[in-house]
Design an enzyme around this catalytic site. Structure first.
Site, PDB file in Angstrom:
ATOM      1  CG  HIS A  45      36.665  32.779  41.198  1.00  0.00           C
ATOM      2  ND1 HIS A  45      37.903  33.064  41.722  1.00  0.00           N
ATOM      3  CD2 HIS A  45      35.971  33.943  41.213  1.00  0.00           C
ATOM      4  CE1 HIS A  45      37.941  34.355  42.048  1.00  0.00           C
ATOM      5  NE2 HIS A  45      36.781  34.897  41.750  1.00  0.00           N
ATOM      6  N   GLY A  88      33.711  40.904  44.551  1.00  0.00           N
ATOM      7  CA  GLY A  88      34.273  40.199  45.709  1.00  0.00           C
ATOM      8  C   GLY A  88      34.171  41.067  46.945  1.00  0.00           C
ATOM      9  CG  ASN A  92      32.877  34.930  44.697  1.00  0.00           C
ATOM     10  OD1 ASN A  92      32.580  34.186  45.644  1.00  0.00           O
ATOM     11  ND2 ASN A  92      33.962  34.737  43.955  1.00  0.00           N
ATOM     12  CD1 TRP A  93      28.886  37.823  49.357  1.00  0.00           C
ATOM     13  CD2 TRP A  93      27.993  36.671  51.059  1.00  0.00           C
ATOM     14  NE1 TRP A  93      27.699  38.430  49.705  1.00  0.00           N
ATOM     15  CE2 TRP A  93      27.138  37.736  50.752  1.00  0.00           C
ATOM     16  CE3 TRP A  93      27.638  35.798  52.099  1.00  0.00           C
ATOM     17  CZ2 TRP A  93      25.939  37.965  51.445  1.00  0.00           C
ATOM     18  CZ3 TRP A  93      26.449  36.017  52.784  1.00  0.00           C
ATOM     19  CH2 TRP A  93      25.612  37.099  52.457  1.00  0.00           C
ATOM     20  CE  LYS A  94      36.656  36.628  45.537  1.00  0.00           C
ATOM     21  NZ  LYS A  94      37.899  37.244  45.048  1.00  0.00           N
ATOM     22  CD  GLU A 104      39.780  34.229  44.753  1.00  0.00           C
ATOM     23  OE1 GLU A 104      38.786  33.742  45.320  1.00  0.00           O
ATOM     24  OE2 GLU A 104      39.964  35.452  44.652  1.00  0.00           O
ATOM     25  CB  SER A 146      39.581  46.018  42.080  1.00  0.00           C
ATOM     26  OG  SER A 146      40.562  45.171  42.658  1.00  0.00           O
ATOM     27  N   GLY A 187      41.101  41.523  43.878  1.00  0.00           N
ATOM     28  CA  GLY A 187      41.553  41.791  45.236  1.00  0.00           C
ATOM     29  C   GLY A 187      42.811  42.638  45.317  1.00  0.00           C
ATOM     30  CD  GLU A 225      35.829  37.385  38.756  1.00  0.00           C
ATOM     31  OE1 GLU A 225      35.096  38.146  39.401  1.00  0.00           O
ATOM     32  OE2 GLU A 225      36.386  36.394  39.257  1.00  0.00           O
TER      33      GLU A 225
HETATM   34  P1  13P Z   1      37.360  41.646  44.221  1.00  0.00           P
HETATM   35  O1  13P Z   1      36.123  42.433  43.868  1.00  0.00           O
HETATM   36  O2  13P Z   1      37.594  41.528  45.685  1.00  0.00           O
HETATM   37  O3  13P Z   1      38.546  42.118  43.452  1.00  0.00           O
HETATM   38  O4  13P Z   1      37.080  40.140  43.735  1.00  0.00           O
HETATM   39  C1  13P Z   1      36.597  39.918  42.470  1.00  0.00           C
HETATM   40  C2  13P Z   1      36.213  38.488  42.353  1.00  0.00           C
HETATM   41  O5  13P Z   1      37.056  37.615  42.382  1.00  0.00           O
HETATM   42  C3  13P Z   1      34.790  38.161  42.240  1.00  0.00           C
HETATM   43  O6  13P Z   1      34.591  36.826  41.886  1.00  0.00           O
END
Ligand code: 13P
Length: 256
Positions: free
Chosen positions: A98, A237, A11-13, A100, A216, A176, A170
């Site tokens: 997600h 992420g 997931n590149w966000k 976020e 993470s 993160g 998640e």
């Molecule tokens: P991180 O791997 O940066 O913690 O993010 C996880 C995530 O939100 C994947 O969708």
């Protein structure tokens, strides 16, 4: 050995313009020997980079996902992107719910449910995310919250074939932050989620559904996490933004 083929999804966000997208995909393909053999590989770039990514992943084992969609197919919905648009541009998957989006953009169980419905209707594979916050975990609410997210997110919906449906656990406190759920903590939740899915869509369906862990994940911890019986891969992420880190997770986590 589980009959569920693992999935490693990036997931590149809100990262990677078209130039960065091209470079990163080329690095993954160049250095990823036997890519797709032991696990499915998916990347989900931001909307503006999807067309460029589609060209780059052509003839490779990398599949393409989006990070969200709107539930109507078309119409006066300024700023939104629909399922048919994602399908046409080459997406096979779409991340939905997600944390976020739930945290910053007002996503609710009801809107998640509509988006999943649209994905199914349009032949896109939803990657349905759920997870509890730290406060919810610390007050003993985690399993109540997870059950609510699952039941409401899937209300009145049905997927025929379990390969066309993916879930991702998640924990919000692990995204993160560098804090990962321990493999045992994650396994406990994954087994719970599979059990709840079985109540809804039957044992056979649940037994074949891939449930990914996210939060993470790095090459160093991926083996122990993905090695758990009910963890079928990772939603990555930060570590998906670097070819070496992403390939490290694929190698360590899925065993080649
Ligand atoms: P991180 O791997 O940066 O913690 O993010 C996880 C995530 O939100 C994947 O969708």
């Amino acid at each position: 050995m589980s009959e569920r083929k693992p999935i490693v999804a990036g997931n590149w966000k809100m990262h990677n313009n078209t130039i960065e997208t091209r470079t990163l995909i080329q690095q993954i393909i160049k250095n990823g020997k036997n890519l797709g053999q032991n696990c499915e590989v998916i990347i989900a770039p931001p909307f503006t980079s999807i067309a460029c990514a589609a060209k780059e992943v052509k003839d490779s084992a990398i599949q393409l996902g989006a990070q969200n969609l709107f539930w109507e197919d078309k119409g006066a919905f300024t700023g939104e992107i629909s399922g048919p648009m994602l399908k046409e541009i080459g997406c096979s998957h779409v991340i939905i719910g997600h944390s976020e989006r739930r945290q910053y953009f007002g996503e609710t169980d009801e809107t998640v449910n509509k988006r999943i419905g649209s994905a199914i209707r349009n032949g896109l594979i939803p990657i349905f995310c759920l997870g509890e916050t730290l406060a919810e975990r610390e007050t003993g609410q985690a399993f109540i919250v997870l059950k609510r997210q699952l039941v409401k997110g899937l209300e009145s919906l049905k997927v025929e074939n379990p390969v066309d449906f993916v879930m991702a656990y998640e924990p919000v406190w692990a995204i993160g932050t560098g804090k990962t759920a321990s493999p045992e903590q994650a396994q406990e939740v994954h087994a719970f989620v599979r059990g709840e899915l079985a109540l809804l869509w039957g044992d056979k369906f649940a037994a074949k559904t891939r449930i990914l862990y996210g939060g993470s994940v790095k090459a160093a911890n991926s083996k122990n996490l993905i090695g758990q019986p009910d963890i079928d891969g990772g939603l990555i992420g930060g570590a998906s933004l670097n070819a070496e880190d992403f390939l490290g997770i694929i190698e360590q986590g899925t065993g080649f």
